[in-house]
Write a protein that holds these residues in place. Structure first.
Motif, PDB file in Angstrom:
ATOM      1  N   ALA A 192      92.615   7.710  56.563  1.00 28.56           N
ATOM      2  CA  ALA A 192      91.919   7.642  57.846  1.00 28.56           C
ATOM      3  C   ALA A 192      91.535   6.196  58.107  1.00 28.56           C
ATOM      4  CB  ALA A 192      90.685   8.540  57.854  1.00 28.56           C
ATOM      5  N   SER A 193      91.069   5.942  59.317  1.00 30.14           N
ATOM      6  CA  SER A 193      90.632   4.606  59.733  1.00 30.14           C
ATOM      7  C   SER A 193      89.120   4.646  59.949  1.00 30.14           C
ATOM      8  CB  SER A 193      91.346   4.171  61.019  1.00 30.14           C
ATOM      9  OG  SER A 193      92.739   4.188  60.827  1.00 30.14           O
ATOM     10  N   PRO A 194      88.335   4.213  58.969  1.00 34.32           N
ATOM     11  CA  PRO A 194      86.885   4.359  59.063  1.00 34.32           C
ATOM     12  C   PRO A 194      86.238   3.309  59.963  1.00 34.32           C
ATOM     13  CG  PRO A 194      87.439   3.279  57.020  1.00 34.32           C
ATOM     14  CD  PRO A 194      88.747   3.601  57.694  1.00 34.32           C
ATOM     15  N   VAL A 195      85.060   3.643  60.420  1.00 42.61           N
ATOM     16  CA  VAL A 195      84.182   2.731  61.150  1.00 42.61           C
ATOM     17  C   VAL A 195      83.028   2.380  60.221  1.00 42.61           C
ATOM     18  CG1 VAL A 195      82.594   2.500  63.090  1.00 42.61           C
ATOM     19  CG2 VAL A 195      84.802   3.596  63.427  1.00 42.61           C
ATOM     20  N   PHE A 196      82.841   1.102  59.932  1.00 38.07           N
ATOM     21  CA  PHE A 196      81.801   0.654  59.011  1.00 38.07           C
ATOM     22  C   PHE A 196      80.499   0.399  59.776  1.00 38.07           C
ATOM     23  CE2 PHE A 196      85.709  -1.167  56.898  1.00 38.07           C
ATOM     24  CZ  PHE A 196      85.797  -0.153  55.956  1.00 38.07           C
ATOM     25  N   SER A 197      79.391   0.707  59.121  1.00 32.28           N
ATOM     26  CA  SER A 197      78.070   0.483  59.712  1.00 32.28           C
ATOM     27  C   SER A 197      77.072   0.234  58.593  1.00 32.28           C
ATOM     28  CB  SER A 197      77.632   1.680  60.565  1.00 32.28           C
ATOM     29  OG  SER A 197      77.556   2.855  59.774  1.00 32.28           O
ATOM     30  N   GLN A 198      75.910  -0.276  58.961  1.00 30.07           N
ATOM     31  CA  GLN A 198      74.867  -0.566  57.982  1.00 30.07           C
ATOM     32  C   GLN A 198      74.209   0.721  57.507  1.00 30.07           C
ATOM     33  OE1 GLN A 198      72.152  -3.331  59.830  1.00 30.07           O
ATOM     34  NE2 GLN A 198      73.566  -5.063  59.679  1.00 30.07           N
ATOM     35  N   HIS A 199      73.712   0.684  56.284  1.00 34.49           N
ATOM     36  CA  HIS A 199      73.045   1.841  55.684  1.00 34.49           C
ATOM     37  C   HIS A 199      71.543   1.577  55.700  1.00 34.49           C
ATOM     38  CE1 HIS A 199      72.267   5.355  53.449  1.00 34.49           C
ATOM     39  NE2 HIS A 199      72.146   4.799  52.256  1.00 34.49           N
ATOM     40  N   THR A 200      70.895   1.923  56.806  1.00 31.96           N
ATOM     41  CA  THR A 200      69.468   1.688  56.986  1.00 31.96           C
ATOM     42  C   THR A 200      68.817   2.945  57.530  1.00 31.96           C
ATOM     43  OG1 THR A 200      69.860   0.827  59.227  1.00 31.96           O
ATOM     44  CG2 THR A 200      69.791  -0.778  57.419  1.00 31.96           C
ATOM     45  N   THR A 201      67.488   2.937  57.546  1.00 30.24           N
ATOM     46  CA  THR A 201      66.745   4.040  58.136  1.00 30.24           C
ATOM     47  C   THR A 201      66.639   3.840  59.638  1.00 30.24           C
ATOM     48  OG1 THR A 201      64.672   2.869  57.746  1.00 30.24           O
ATOM     49  CG2 THR A 201      65.416   4.386  56.030  1.00 30.24           C
ATOM     50  N   GLY A 202      66.438   4.910  60.349  1.00 27.74           N
ATOM     51  CA  GLY A 202      66.337   4.840  61.799  1.00 27.74           C
ATOM     52  C   GLY A 202      67.373   5.731  62.453  1.00 27.74           C
ATOM     53  N   ASP A 203      67.253   5.861  63.780  1.00 28.60           N
ATOM     54  CA  ASP A 203      68.160   6.725  64.520  1.00 28.60           C
ATOM     55  C   ASP A 203      69.389   5.989  65.034  1.00 28.60           C
ATOM     56  OD1 ASP A 203      66.754   5.143  66.233  1.00 28.60           O
ATOM     57  OD2 ASP A 203      66.481   6.670  67.781  1.00 28.60           O
ATOM     58  N   LYS A 204      69.476   4.680  64.831  1.00 33.41           N
ATOM     59  CA  LYS A 204      70.642   3.892  65.251  1.00 33.41           C
ATOM     60  C   LYS A 204      71.031   2.956  64.110  1.00 33.41           C
ATOM     61  CE  LYS A 204      68.427   2.274  68.791  1.00 33.41           C
ATOM     62  NZ  LYS A 204      67.254   3.135  68.705  1.00 33.41           N
ATOM     63  N   GLN A 205      72.340   2.813  63.920  1.00 30.13           N
ATOM     64  CA  GLN A 205      72.857   1.948  62.872  1.00 30.13           C
ATOM     65  C   GLN A 205      73.770   0.899  63.495  1.00 30.13           C
ATOM     66  OE1 GLN A 205      71.433   2.685  60.046  1.00 30.13           O
ATOM     67  NE2 GLN A 205      70.621   4.626  60.846  1.00 30.13           N
ATOM     68  N   LYS A 206      73.749  -0.306  62.957  1.00 31.87           N
ATOM     69  CA  LYS A 206      74.531  -1.400  63.498  1.00 31.87           C
ATOM     70  C   LYS A 206      75.955  -1.371  62.951  1.00 31.87           C
ATOM     71  CE  LYS A 206      74.646  -6.449  63.857  1.00 31.87           C
ATOM     72  NZ  LYS A 206      75.931  -6.570  63.140  1.00 31.87           N
ATOM     73  N   TYR A 207      76.897  -1.566  63.828  1.00 30.82           N
ATOM     74  CA  TYR A 207      78.318  -1.569  63.501  1.00 30.82           C
ATOM     75  C   TYR A 207      78.687  -2.842  62.744  1.00 30.82           C
ATOM     76  CZ  TYR A 207      83.340  -2.124  64.597  1.00 30.82           C
ATOM     77  OH  TYR A 207      84.691  -2.337  64.546  1.00 30.82           O
ATOM     78  N   GLU A 208      79.545  -2.677  61.710  1.00 26.77           N
ATOM     79  CA  GLU A 208      80.024  -3.809  60.920  1.00 26.77           C
ATOM     80  C   GLU A 208      81.500  -4.034  61.234  1.00 26.77           C
ATOM     81  OE1 GLU A 208      78.484  -5.853  59.057  1.00 26.77           O
ATOM     82  OE2 GLU A 208      76.565  -4.933  58.561  1.00 26.77           O
ATOM     83  N   ARG A 209      81.842  -5.256  61.639  1.00 29.89           N
ATOM     84  CA  ARG A 209      83.249  -5.557  61.958  1.00 29.89           C
ATOM     85  C   ARG A 209      84.120  -5.623  60.716  1.00 29.89           C
ATOM     86  NH1 ARG A 209      80.429  -7.812  66.161  1.00 29.89           N
ATOM     87  NH2 ARG A 209      81.446  -7.751  68.207  1.00 29.89           N
ATOM     88  N   PHE A 210      83.535  -6.002  59.569  1.00 27.86           N
ATOM     89  CA  PHE A 210      84.274  -6.106  58.320  1.00 27.86           C
ATOM     90  C   PHE A 210      83.490  -5.404  57.216  1.00 27.86           C
ATOM     91  CE2 PHE A 210      85.886  -9.633  60.796  1.00 27.86           C
ATOM     92  CZ  PHE A 210      87.243  -9.651  60.494  1.00 27.86           C
TER      93      PHE A 210
END
Length: 629
Positions: free
Chosen positions: A450-468
């Motif tokens: 599959a082609s995953p989408v990377f994001s930060q592992h933090t608390t909260g209802d929104k997570q920031k997208y990681e380009r790499f």
């Protein structure tokens, strides 16, 4: 020596994969010590014991040079404390001792596959689904209990077919008993996706009663609360209701006394460096093994990764396209941590094909606690009849040369949803990995790409997208995949030529389509004229209409100042901005914009080699790439 080092690397990689997948209790033995001398025997045993201690602390090394040594090793194994592997023990599974393909009468290319072996883990239900690694999910027709080929005098939980011994067994003439037959009304379906209804999104015109009820609810205040008059606020001319909602009322007077004009910020010239190329050895032989196209792709990825690390999320505003059109999918957020973002807003069409749980934890507890009275219990020797198996698939299975383990799936484990994995990059992996690049996942009992989408592992209802994929720390990879119940280990591999290179290890995080992943872009501008509390900013926009469109969004600088746009100046993108303090000449003004990012439907089952990845290419999926169905 070089060959020995390569073999050592392969062994270390194999052990690392075993540790990450879950390693049960082990027993270490050595043979051939009798052929050595006394001094060499002791030194070889100590060297081997030292090597084992580095990977398996506290483990003892046994010798296997005589029958007495074999008996002691068997006694050690029987008394050894077993180490539980949760992912394996929570599923029914059996190690196939034999397989047989029986073609159907209608079509010889499709038939029934009979798999015989001992049931382990949980009871195996005939109405559930069976997963064969490398082939996929299948339904079962029935489970039979042939005579046990390895009988033991005292065995617990034996089926009726193997309870008889001696003369009774000889009189039965190897009779095979049927343990359970599949019930079509109770059998799990192979359907993974929800059937789409094209009229489901249509909305009928409300009736007069519904309109009257809506008007009455608007006019009637809640119980105990008076009806408040509408709040009047001053907003710029031409501002829409949506833009006005992001403007925070401020009682302070924005008109500040302007000081002396600041100097124009000069543009730094790029410094040039002279480089010298050095050639080593035979150039023709070296160039014959050199892949220029792959080298250019790797260079572009590395340059993009370094640029993103130096200037996180910064993009250039296009001069030929209006910014309000180029970034029309983005929005401004007052606070990324506290501002609301509805998880069901503007979902893509792929979200209509997945399944979602009202309470995932409660469903997992119910699935693991339910029992089937007609299931084959652990310890029974059974034959499972798997239907609708292709003949080439059955011929590729050979339990004698390659071990085959089949797993029984729990309820809902074949349904598609949005799955999240927590991953950490391995020490030996240094190649840049872009988000939405196709990777191979080994998750529990499944193997897929599959082609995953990377994001930060933090608390909260929104997570920031990681380009790499980050080189340090952990991140979350989001894909469309079948549902799984944690804990499950995950191994991620990246294609390198004709092999799979271990990229990261981790665990299954959760199954949650409502997890919001937001991509951030940063528009940058430079001070042109600096005053006491205001400044003229340029190069962020290049026309007056774009400044009016993005006027409600808050500004920030790299030196910690905050402000907002007051008014545009002229028609070429200059704008007057007010800040909470005087800017510095070397400061940069930034504007953060966000949009939600969704994974692509790129799931491909039954991955066995790099050539089996659907499209067969290792290219990152971008917004312009067509989706795979």
């Amino acid at each position: 020596m070089g060959q020995g080092e390569k073999e050592g690397e392969r062994e270390a990689l194999a052990l690392h994969c075993c540790y990450s997948q879950g390693l049960p209790a082990t027993c270490h033995a050595i043979q051939g010590l009798e052929k050595l001398g006394t001094k060499q025997r002791n030194s070889a045993k100590k060297a081997t014991q030292k090597t084992i201690e580095t990977r398996f602390p506290g483990e003892r090394l046994h010798t296997l040079d005589s029958l007495q040594d074999g008996g002691s090793v068997l006694r050690f194994i029987s008394n050894q404390k077993r180490r539980a592997v949760v992912c394996r023990d929570m599923h029914p599974h059996l190690l196939a001792e034999s397989t047989q393909f029986i073609p159907s009468k209608e079509n010889e290319e499709v038939g029934t596959l009979e798999v015989s072996g001992y049931v382990r883990g949980r009871p195996l239900s005939v109405n559930g689904l069976l997963h064969i690694p490398g082939l996929g999910d299948f339904q079962m027709t029935q489970i039979t209990a042939p005579p046990d080929p390895h009988p033991v005098k005292a065995r617990l939980h034996r089926p009726p077919a193997v309870m008889d011994t001696g003369e009774e067994r000889e009189g039965m003439a190897e009779e095979i008993k049927v343990v359970a037959v599949a019930d079509p009304a109770k059998q799990e379906s192979l359907d993974r996706e929800v059937e789409l209804d094209p009229m489901e999104g249509e909305q009928t015109w409300p009736t007069e009663e519904e309109l009257a009820g809506a008007v009455s609810r608007l006019q009637t205040p809640p119980t105990g609360q008076p009806l408040r008059p509408s709040e009047a606020r001053r907003v710029p001319r031409g501002t829409s209701d949506y833009q006005a909602a992001w403007i925070v009322a401020d009682s302070e007077d924005e008109d500040e006394e302007e000081g002396s004009e600041g100097e124009e910020v000069p543009v730094d010239d790029e410094s040039e460096m002279d480089t010298e190329s050095v050639t080593y050895g035979d150039t023709e032989k070296y160039d014959a093994q050199f892949d220029m196209e792959a080298e250019e792709q790797q260079f572009e990825l590395l340059r993009a990764e370094r640029e993103n690390a130096m200037f996180p999320d910064e993009v250039d505003t296009p001069q030929d396209t209006p910014a309000r059109i180029r970034f029309q999918k983005y929005r401004g957020v007052k606070s990324f941590r506290t501002s609301p973002w509805h998880p069901r807003e503007n979902l893509p069409r792929d979200y209509a094909k997945i399944f979602q749980f009202e309470n995932f934890s409660r469903t997992k507890k119910r699935v693991l606690s339910q029992e089937d009275n007609e299931a084959a219990l652990p310890g029974w020797y059974v034959t499972v009849q798997v239907k609708d198996v292709l003949k080439p698939q059955a011929e590729a299975l050979d339990p004698l040369s390659k071990p085959l383990v089949v797993f029984g799936l729990l309820e809902h484990e074949n349904k598609m949803s949005v799955v999240h994995f927590v991953l950490r990059r391995c020490d030996g992996s240094s190649a840049p990995v872009k988000s939405k690049e196709r990777l191979v996942f080994h998750c529990g009992l499944r193997r897929f790409s599959a082609s995953p989408v990377f994001s930060q592992h933090t608390t909260g209802d929104k997570q920031k997208y990681e380009r790499f994929f980050p080189r340090e720390g952990v991140c979350v990879a989001t894909v469309f995949a079948p549902i799984g119940y944690p804990p499950q280990p995950v191994l991620v591999f990246k294609p390198v030529l004709d092999t799979h290179q271990l990229l990261a290890v981790g665990t299954l995080y959760k199954v949650d389509p409502d997890r919001v992943v937001c991509k951030r872009i940063v528009l940058s501008g430079h001070p042109f004229k600096i005053h006491k509390r205001s400044a003229v900013i340029r190069y962020m926009f290049f026309n007056r209409e774009d400044i009016q469109w993005f006027k409600p969004i808050e500004l920030r600088t790299k030196h910690g100042r905050r402000g907002h746009i007051k008014e545009p100046l002229g028609t070429h993108g200059h704008m007057k901005c007010v800040f909470d303090g005087q800017l510095k000449a070397q400061d940069t003004v930034l504007m953060n914009l966000y949009k939600r990012v969704y994974p692509k439907w790129t799931y491909t089952e039954a991955v066995s080699s790099p050539q089996d990845w659907g499209d067969g290419k290792n290219e990152p999926f971008t917004d312009e790439t067509s989706e795979m169905s």
